[in-house]
Design an enzyme around this catalytic site. Structure first.
Site, PDB file in Angstrom:
ATOM      1  N   HIS A   7       0.834  -1.206   0.000  1.00 58.06           N
ATOM      2  CA  HIS A   7       0.000   0.000   0.000  1.00 58.06           C
ATOM      3  C   HIS A   7       0.869   1.256   0.000  1.00 58.06           C
ATOM      4  O   HIS A   7       2.040   1.224   0.405  1.00 58.06           O
ATOM      5  CB  HIS A   7      -0.917   0.007   1.228  1.00 58.06           C
ATOM      6  CG  HIS A   7      -0.159  -0.025   2.520  1.00 58.06           C
ATOM      7  ND1 HIS A   7       0.401   1.097   3.079  1.00 58.06           N
ATOM      8  CD2 HIS A   7       0.156  -1.062   3.345  1.00 58.06           C
ATOM      9  CE1 HIS A   7       1.019   0.770   4.197  1.00 58.06           C
ATOM     10  NE2 HIS A   7       0.889  -0.537   4.391  1.00 58.06           N
ATOM     11  N   GLY A   8       0.294   2.374  -0.396  1.00 65.59           N
ATOM     12  CA  GLY A   8       1.002   3.644  -0.361  1.00 65.59           C
ATOM     13  C   GLY A   8       1.115   4.184   1.059  1.00 65.59           C
ATOM     14  O   GLY A   8       0.577   3.610   2.017  1.00 65.59           O
ATOM     15  N   ASN A  13       2.128   5.890   8.691  1.00 66.58           N
ATOM     16  CA  ASN A  13       3.505   5.895   8.170  1.00 66.58           C
ATOM     17  C   ASN A  13       4.117   7.273   8.340  1.00 66.58           C
ATOM     18  O   ASN A  13       5.263   7.410   8.786  1.00 66.58           O
ATOM     19  CB  ASN A  13       3.530   5.546   6.675  1.00 66.58           C
ATOM     20  CG  ASN A  13       3.155   4.124   6.352  1.00 66.58           C
ATOM     21  OD1 ASN A  13       2.578   3.868   5.291  1.00 66.58           O
ATOM     22  ND2 ASN A  13       3.462   3.176   7.224  1.00 66.58           N
ATOM     23  N   GLN A  19       1.337   0.381  12.674  1.00 66.15           N
ATOM     24  CA  GLN A  19      -0.031   0.077  12.254  1.00 66.15           C
ATOM     25  C   GLN A  19      -0.444  -1.347  12.601  1.00 66.15           C
ATOM     26  O   GLN A  19      -1.466  -1.556  13.215  1.00 66.15           O
ATOM     27  CB  GLN A  19      -0.159   0.279  10.727  1.00 66.15           C
ATOM     28  CG  GLN A  19       0.018   1.714  10.335  1.00 66.15           C
ATOM     29  CD  GLN A  19       0.052   1.902   8.836  1.00 66.15           C
ATOM     30  OE1 GLN A  19      -0.869   2.448   8.271  1.00 66.15           O
ATOM     31  NE2 GLN A  19       1.122   1.455   8.197  1.00 66.15           N
ATOM     32  N   GLY A  20       0.331  -2.327  12.141  1.00 65.63           N
ATOM     33  CA  GLY A  20      -0.094  -3.709  12.318  1.00 65.63           C
ATOM     34  C   GLY A  20      -1.437  -3.909  11.647  1.00 65.63           C
ATOM     35  O   GLY A  20      -1.626  -3.581  10.477  1.00 65.63           O
ATOM     36  N   ARG A  60      -6.113   0.534   4.205  1.00 60.17           N
ATOM     37  CA  ARG A  60      -5.040   1.082   3.379  1.00 60.17           C
ATOM     38  C   ARG A  60      -4.774   0.232   2.149  1.00 60.17           C
ATOM     39  O   ARG A  60      -4.427   0.758   1.086  1.00 60.17           O
ATOM     40  CB  ARG A  60      -3.768   1.268   4.208  1.00 60.17           C
ATOM     41  CG  ARG A  60      -3.227   0.003   4.888  1.00 60.17           C
ATOM     42  CD  ARG A  60      -2.207   0.383   5.948  1.00 60.17           C
ATOM     43  NE  ARG A  60      -1.559  -0.724   6.618  1.00 60.17           N
ATOM     44  CZ  ARG A  60      -1.969  -1.263   7.760  1.00 60.17           C
ATOM     45  NH1 ARG A  60      -3.068  -0.822   8.349  1.00 60.17           N
ATOM     46  NH2 ARG A  60      -1.275  -2.249   8.322  1.00 60.17           N
ATOM     47  N   ARG A  62      -7.161  -1.822   0.788  1.00 61.50           N
ATOM     48  CA  ARG A  62      -8.378  -1.708  -0.031  1.00 61.50           C
ATOM     49  C   ARG A  62      -8.363  -0.409  -0.829  1.00 61.50           C
ATOM     50  O   ARG A  62      -8.722  -0.397  -2.010  1.00 61.50           O
ATOM     51  CB  ARG A  62      -9.631  -1.804   0.837  1.00 61.50           C
ATOM     52  CG  ARG A  62      -9.879  -3.216   1.366  1.00 61.50           C
ATOM     53  CD  ARG A  62     -11.194  -3.342   2.122  1.00 61.50           C
ATOM     54  NE  ARG A  62     -11.130  -2.696   3.417  1.00 61.50           N
ATOM     55  CZ  ARG A  62     -11.802  -1.605   3.792  1.00 61.50           C
ATOM     56  NH1 ARG A  62     -12.642  -1.019   2.948  1.00 61.50           N
ATOM     57  NH2 ARG A  62     -11.659  -1.106   5.004  1.00 61.50           N
ATOM     58  N   GLU A  84      -1.786  -7.808   7.309  1.00 59.34           N
ATOM     59  CA  GLU A  84      -0.501  -7.543   7.966  1.00 59.34           C
ATOM     60  C   GLU A  84      -0.388  -8.284   9.297  1.00 59.34           C
ATOM     61  O   GLU A  84      -1.397  -8.687   9.886  1.00 59.34           O
ATOM     62  CB  GLU A  84      -0.345  -6.030   8.191  1.00 59.34           C
ATOM     63  CG  GLU A  84       0.994  -5.597   8.769  1.00 59.34           C
ATOM     64  CD  GLU A  84       2.203  -5.931   7.888  1.00 59.34           C
ATOM     65  OE1 GLU A  84       2.394  -7.125   7.580  1.00 59.34           O
ATOM     66  OE2 GLU A  84       2.969  -5.011   7.555  1.00 59.34           O
ATOM     67  N   GLY A 149       4.025  -4.257   4.268  1.00 54.52           N
ATOM     68  CA  GLY A 149       5.466  -4.400   4.358  1.00 54.52           C
ATOM     69  C   GLY A 149       5.893  -5.771   4.837  1.00 54.52           C
ATOM     70  O   GLY A 149       6.681  -6.460   4.177  1.00 54.52           O
ATOM     71  N   ILE A 150       5.363  -6.204   5.986  1.00 53.07           N
ATOM     72  CA  ILE A 150       5.802  -7.477   6.566  1.00 53.07           C
ATOM     73  C   ILE A 150       5.176  -8.662   5.842  1.00 53.07           C
ATOM     74  O   ILE A 150       5.880  -9.592   5.445  1.00 53.07           O
ATOM     75  CB  ILE A 150       5.471  -7.535   8.078  1.00 53.07           C
ATOM     76  CG1 ILE A 150       6.096  -6.342   8.815  1.00 53.07           C
ATOM     77  CG2 ILE A 150       5.959  -8.857   8.674  1.00 53.07           C
ATOM     78  CD1 ILE A 150       7.589  -6.197   8.663  1.00 53.07           C
TER      79      ILE A 150
END
Length: 196
Positions: A7-8, A13, A19-20, A60, A62, A84, A149-150
């Site tokens: 996601h952007g 961020n 966030q998780g 984020r 979606r 995530e 990311g993860i």
């Protein structure tokens, strides 16, 4: 073939907040980053039929998938297995505060799996591997995955057969797409997007 994107940029961020699995929406920069990824994808696949988009259920992803879908004329499928990592009580907290409160745990590769009540590497790894196993065979795959990311790192690691250590040191850009095909992962850079 799988095209994988993160996601952007989100409000969290930008704030330096973890966030998780909590919700945060895209910033203007984040929307521009995703549009750059969508434009790159359009150049990669054009109007070729048979492609689908699978997105994590978080807001984020979606939002990001919707931008890609509009650019490519596709529908978005929500895929819970791409969500995530859940970081438990660490979620919503500032990274700086977490570093101060958990100096031994909140450092180095794998920090996101050390929260007292969060998900562990094996659980997230099992999730992304289950998603990969459910896909058509390699030559028949035409999927765009919108993840995080993860979870995106673990997906690439599972695809390549990397160790957990190598999996966790991969980069997690918001300005590039990863193409997973024929046992390789190639990074495709997007056009530069500047913050407003």
């Amino acid at each position: 073939m799988i095209y994988l994107l993160r996601h952007g940029q989100t409000d969290y961020n930008r704030e330096g907040r973890l966030q998780g699995q909590t919700e945060s929406q895209l910033t203007e920069l984040g929307m521009a980053q995703v549009q750059a990824m969508a434009d790159l994808l359009k150049g990669e696949i054009g109007d070729e039929p048979g492609w689908r988009i699978a997105a994590s259920p978080l807001k984020r992803t979606r939002q990001s998938a919707a931008i890609v879908a509009q650019t490519l004329g596709l529908e978005v499928e929500i895929e819970p297995l791409l969500i995530e990592v859940g970081c438990g009580v660490w979620e919503n907290q500032l990274y700086d505060d977490l570093r101060a409160a958990y100096p031994k745990d909140f450092t180095g590769p794998g920090w996101c799996f050390r929260s007292p009540d969060g998900e562990r590497f094996e659980h997230v790894d099992d999730r992304v591997r289950a998603w990969l196993r459910a896909l058509p065979p390699e030559g028949e795959r035409k999927v765009i995955a919108v993840a995080h990311g993860i979870s995106g790192s673990l997906l690439r690691g599972a695809y390549l057969g990397l160790s957990s250590q190598l999996t966790l040191i991969q980069d997690t850009p918001q300005d590039a797409i990863f193409r997973l095909t024929e046992g390789r992962v190639d990074r495709l850079a997007c056009r530069p997007v500047l913050a407003a």
